[in-house]
Design a protein around this motif. Sequence first.
Motif: not given
Length: 511
Positions: A285-311
Amino acid sequence: MKKFLITIILLTFQNVFSQSNTTEIEVLKSDKTTEINKNIYGHFAEHLGRCIYDGIYVGDKSPIANTNGVRNDIIKALQELKVPNLRWPGGCFADTYHWKDGIGAKNERPSIVNRWWGGTTENNSFGTHEFLDLCEILGTEPYLAGNVGSGTPRELDEWVQYVNYKPGSPMADLRVKNGRKSPWNVSIWGVGNEMWGCGGNMTAEYYVNLYKQYATFMPSGDSKLFRIASGANGDDYHWTEVLMRDIPKSLIEGVAMHWYTVIDWAKKGHSTNFDESVYFESMKQALRMEELVTKHSEIMDKYDPEKKVALIVDEWGGWYEPDDTAKWGVLYQQNTIRDAMIAGVTLNIFNNHADRVRGANLAQVVNVLQSVILTDKEKMLLTPTYYVMKMYNVHQGAQLIPLKIESPKYVLDNNELPAVSVSASKDKNNLVHISLVNIDSQKQNKVKINVQQLGLKNISGQILTSPKITDYNSFENSDKIKPAVFKSFTIKNNQLEITLPPHSVVVLEGK
């Protein structure tokens, strides 16, 4: 039949020996530099159980040594931890908290029923001034969580004015009347908390309009605000999609996400009485953080490719069945080597995703969930998680060193997980730090790194481990687990070889 059995045995041995127990790490070249934001190492203090009252705050008339009611031993421990930011007053409590109840003369402050956590009555003696003054003493940046669930835009607007405006405006003058002339200049603000749950059981589509309304009426004054939208519960990717799609980038600086290491919400298991199968599931369950951060980041990248908004992962940590609540308080739990593993692998994940993850808050700082400090009247102890956070604070503000990691497996009952987790950075003094975790509870694992690019020669190290995964620091034996000097490594011809004992956290420093 005999020949068949021999063949099976040979194949089995071949399979065992083909599984290397050596982690191969390659230092990658990169055209960009990524800073590991210090705020990844943030903490969280909610009005919950014994976190604030009888934890951080004992009152200025307490026989326990204190500064304005805050325990001196806790102040010292948190200063040494280099806490970059502290989130308050919640959590779920935030969306029932009305800040004006917690200012002014303490004997005139109204009481409040903590409806979320135990139904206890609080006297509001720890409020805005007490919290922000504590942050000044600690040298930490305050992160205030605003009330959206039961508050109003005006209430949040006036709170921002109260803490950030110079004298001459109504709210600033009220602050001066209450004993504080200069503003605190708080920049980090949460616009509600867990709006999908205790913040109001809202849909993303409903909350996003509320967010825009509240964010629009938050005045900046002389401080540039860092506004964080209440984000997803774990793998609710739709929530992140709606926020990133529908909130103008001029109104948002961060999107939150919460993930706790919980085996089963219906039956979370005990904090110290668990076997290896439960430990393995906790690591999963702790290691699932890798999957969660990756997938949420991919969605954020779609709308914010310059990564101005932080997770911002502003709630994370291990969550088990509480220890004796009547004695120790709501959501009190002990802290074992398992929690040290959770902390180590999670922080490595955040470090390695530092281009998007620019803030996080461990839940919680004292006497609640995965605490770094536990108290019992005048006694205080530091947990294994405290020591991991302290060992890792060398990464704060440092430049990420990207790595390619090929880890051996931690295998249990035909299930497997990557055994070794690693992150690395170089600080402003050109010191290189490599943090390594071996979650395998049975086997040591070797790590090989070609450090030619890093030019490492002089290396030292620290290790945190203990004989059993269930070991913890108690009030009777508070120093059972603490960092020790680590020397199980060699370096020759630019090849660094490290031997990690079972369930251990290691941080190396080189120059």
